[in-house]
Design an enzyme around this catalytic site. Structure first.
Site, PDB file in Angstrom:
ATOM      1  N   ARG A 143       0.855  -1.192   0.000  1.00  0.00           N
ATOM      2  CA  ARG A 143       0.000   0.000   0.000  1.00  0.00           C
ATOM      3  C   ARG A 143       0.889   1.238   0.000  1.00  0.00           C
ATOM      4  O   ARG A 143       1.874   1.317   0.746  1.00  0.00           O
ATOM      5  CB  ARG A 143      -0.911   0.014   1.232  1.00  0.00           C
ATOM      6  CG  ARG A 143      -2.092  -0.944   1.136  1.00  0.00           C
ATOM      7  CD  ARG A 143      -3.062  -0.572   0.017  1.00  0.00           C
ATOM      8  NE  ARG A 143      -4.193  -1.470  -0.111  1.00  0.00           N
ATOM      9  CZ  ARG A 143      -4.271  -2.487  -0.970  1.00  0.00           C
ATOM     10  NH1 ARG A 143      -3.269  -2.770  -1.774  1.00  0.00           N
ATOM     11  NH2 ARG A 143      -5.372  -3.215  -1.046  1.00  0.00           N
ATOM     12  N   GLU A 173      -4.734   6.639  -5.732  1.00  0.00           N
ATOM     13  CA  GLU A 173      -4.583   5.966  -7.028  1.00  0.00           C
ATOM     14  C   GLU A 173      -5.698   6.379  -7.958  1.00  0.00           C
ATOM     15  O   GLU A 173      -6.866   6.345  -7.548  1.00  0.00           O
ATOM     16  CB  GLU A 173      -4.572   4.448  -6.816  1.00  0.00           C
ATOM     17  CG  GLU A 173      -3.355   4.028  -5.984  1.00  0.00           C
ATOM     18  CD  GLU A 173      -3.187   2.516  -5.822  1.00  0.00           C
ATOM     19  OE1 GLU A 173      -4.081   1.763  -6.251  1.00  0.00           O
ATOM     20  OE2 GLU A 173      -2.158   2.109  -5.290  1.00  0.00           O
ATOM     21  N   HIS A 182      -0.413  -0.416  -9.910  1.00  0.00           N
ATOM     22  CA  HIS A 182      -1.125  -1.375  -9.045  1.00  0.00           C
ATOM     23  C   HIS A 182      -1.481  -2.652  -9.818  1.00  0.00           C
ATOM     24  O   HIS A 182      -2.660  -3.018  -9.929  1.00  0.00           O
ATOM     25  CB  HIS A 182      -2.373  -0.735  -8.430  1.00  0.00           C
ATOM     26  CG  HIS A 182      -2.808  -1.422  -7.158  1.00  0.00           C
ATOM     27  ND1 HIS A 182      -3.445  -0.781  -6.136  1.00  0.00           N
ATOM     28  CD2 HIS A 182      -2.700  -2.713  -6.735  1.00  0.00           C
ATOM     29  CE1 HIS A 182      -3.718  -1.633  -5.145  1.00  0.00           C
ATOM     30  NE2 HIS A 182      -3.268  -2.816  -5.502  1.00  0.00           N
TER      31      HIS A 182
HETATM   32  C1  MLT Z   1      -5.357  -6.517  -2.874  1.00  0.00           C
HETATM   33  O1  MLT Z   1      -5.494  -5.850  -1.852  1.00  0.00           O
HETATM   34  O2  MLT Z   1      -5.974  -7.570  -3.053  1.00  0.00           O
HETATM   35  C2  MLT Z   1      -4.444  -6.068  -3.954  1.00  0.00           C
HETATM   36  O3  MLT Z   1      -3.789  -4.873  -3.674  1.00  0.00           O
HETATM   37  C3  MLT Z   1      -5.083  -6.039  -5.290  1.00  0.00           C
HETATM   38  C4  MLT Z   1      -6.229  -5.093  -5.397  1.00  0.00           C
HETATM   39  O4  MLT Z   1      -6.324  -4.134  -4.656  1.00  0.00           O
HETATM   40  O5  MLT Z   1      -7.068  -5.336  -6.235  1.00  0.00           O
END
Ligand code: MLT
Length: 321
Positions: free
Chosen positions: A233, A262, A281
């Site tokens: 993060r 983001e 991401h």
């Molecule tokens: C998650 O928390 O699963 C990953 O960062 C992927 C996402 O956010 O989709």
């Protein structure tokens, strides 16, 4: 009873098929919705399946008075207001295992790309140059990799790093030491991991304790020339402090997949710095992981709506019925 499940994001079709195969469940899967449309669409929804692109804040939950459950197709639930969900008796569930390998592999890819300047070499050749001397890198073999947060993803990275003959050390105050011992990783105090690591990768949730943990103070305790990777993060890093440490050379490079907001703003202090590589991401974005997390999320919702059984619960939803 006919339950309405709203899927306001691009979730794999197999999840929709699974939901639709259950009598008593009606699905609307309009794909990614604009905020105003989302606020309308949630009005009669009993459950939501979302990814990180949907913010399930107090406002959205208030617009969905029939909501009983939210399933996050993924790990992080920082896009969901857990307190507001709990107040409304909405159970929030996630799919913690489904994207472990994809995330670990992407992190590893970032580490190799960073150590060998692969994106910069690509760009330079694409622009017509032949810069062999400029992009001399370092090997991973024999280097110390510090993993901050040795959960599922951290452990998957550790075993991959060992295959590359790296020395793996980690900090994780919540992990039973025997779990680390079983994969031959030394659990050490944070200061020691910082002081000894050539590469540092972060796999922690954002909490009061971890927010901004990479900052001027902690960077000063790291090894000179450390390389930092973050596919967890963005809020774990104080971007201005890291940018400054990259400029002075204290930090030799950084590889980022995540940002505090983001998409990151155009004037983000780390975007386009010469020693930084970045991806938008993408760590969990593989066809394999997206099928797994979507199907798991759909099954969680089916089980909860039709049988009342909740798994992978992320909030204390005492008021749920
Ligand atoms: C998650 O928390 O699963 C990953 O960062 C992927 C996402 O956010 O989709």
């Amino acid at each position: 009873m006919n339950f309405h499940v709203l899927v306001p994001d691009n979730v794999h079709q197999k999840a929709i098929d699974l939901l639709e195969a259950n009598d008593g469940i009606r699905v609307s899967a309009p794909g990614k919705l604009e905020r105003a449309d989302l606020l309308d669409a949630v009005a009669d929804a009993n459950a939501l399946i979302i990814r990180s692109g949907v913010t399930a804040d107090a406002e959205l939950l208030a617009e969905g008075p029939q909501l009983k459950a939210i399933a996050r197709a993924g790990v992080g639930v920082d896009n969901i207001d857990l307190d507001a969900a709990t107040e409304r008796g909405i159970v929030v569930m996630n799919t913690p295992g489904g994207n472990t390998i994809s995330t670990a592999e992407h992190t590893f890819g970032l580490m190799i790309a960073l150590s060998r300047h692969i994106p910069h070499g690509h760009q330079s050749l694409a622009e017509g140059r032949w810069d062999r001397k400029l992009f001399s890198g370092v090997e991973l073999k024999g280097k110390a990799l510090g993993i901050i947060g040795l959960g599922r993803i951290g452990q998957a990275i550790a075993t991959r790093a060992q295959a590359f003959e790296m020395t793996v050390i980690a900090h994780d105050p919540y992990l039973p030491p025997e779990v680390a011992e079983a994969i031959q990783v030394s659990l050490l105090p944070l200061a020691e991991v910082y002081a000894r690591s050539d590469f540092l990768t972060f796999h922690a949730m954002v909490t009061e304790e971890t927010r901004g943990m990479v900052n001027a103070h902690s960077i000063a305790r790291m090894k000179d020339g450390v390389r930092i990777i973050n596919a967890a993060r963005g809020a774990l890093i104080n971007s201005a402090d890291l940018a400054q440490a990259l400029r002075t050379g204290k930090v030799a490079g950084a590889a980022l997949d995540v940002y505090e907001t983001e998409p990151p703003p155009a004037d983000h202090p780390l975007i386009n710095l010469p020693k930084v590589i970045h991806t938008p991401h993408l760590a969990a974005s593989t066809s394999d992981a997206q099928v797994t997390v979507a199907v798991e999320a759909a099954q969680l919702i089916v089980d909860y709506l039709l049988t009342g059984v909740a798994e992978n619960v992320c909030n204390p939803a005492e008021n749920s019925s």
